[in-house]
Design a protein around this motif. Structure first.
Motif: not given
Length: 165
Positions: A16-22, A79-85
């Motif tokens: 959860q925290t990692t998602r918010k940061m990235l 960031t979209a690609e990063l979140m997908e990864l």
């Protein structure tokens, strides 16, 4: 509570925290780095997003030898690609951990570069080290974002950016 269940709970909480940061990384800042010896935001965030796959790596191998298996990061451009990864990595790591038993955490696992041994620990300890690496690199990213004047999300409570003074 079994160790596997505790690890799954911790993984979910840190995700959860990692998602918010990235999610805070602007697409135009991926090549930025605070110092010549520092990683770029692309390199750092990519490493953070890929680290959950180490759970699968650790559970299914006895070692990682960078001399024979050099790191080849997945390229992300925004960031979209990063979140997908990240989501793909989290699903991979979680699926492997859900299949594991506490006994699977006991064998020894080695991290090396040829003859140079970086660490020897149990698989369970290495999974915890992987979680710690995510937190460590996420904190580095927080410094990078702070230097770019990008608001930092709270991790274990509100951040200074979340507080109204």
């Amino acid at each position: 509570m079994a160790i596997i269940q505790m690890l799954l709970k911790e993984m979910d909480q840190e995700a959860q925290t990692t998602r918010k940061m990235l999610n805070r990384i602007p697409d135009d800042k991926y090549q930025w780095q605070p110092h010549v010896k520092s990683m770029t935001i692309a390199q750092l965030s990519n490493h953070i997003a890929e680290l959950p796959t180490w759970i699968t790596l650790v559970l299914n191998t006895t070692e990682l030898d960078f001399a024979t298996a050099p790191y080849k990061p997945t390229h992300v451009a925004n960031t979209a690609e990063l979140m997908e990864l990240l989501e793909k990595s989290l699903a991979d790591g979680r699926a492997s951990l859900e299949k594991a038993t506490d006994a699977d955490l006991e064998p020894t696992w080695t991290l090396r570069n040829g003859n140079e041994i970086y660490s020897v620990s149990t698989k369970g300890e290495m999974i915890r080290t992987t979680f710690s690496q995510i937190v460590h690199h996420r904190a580095q990213l927080g410094v990078f974002l702070r230097l770019l004047n990008i608001p930092i999300p709270g991790s274990y409570g509100p951040s200074a950016d979340d507080m109204s003074f």
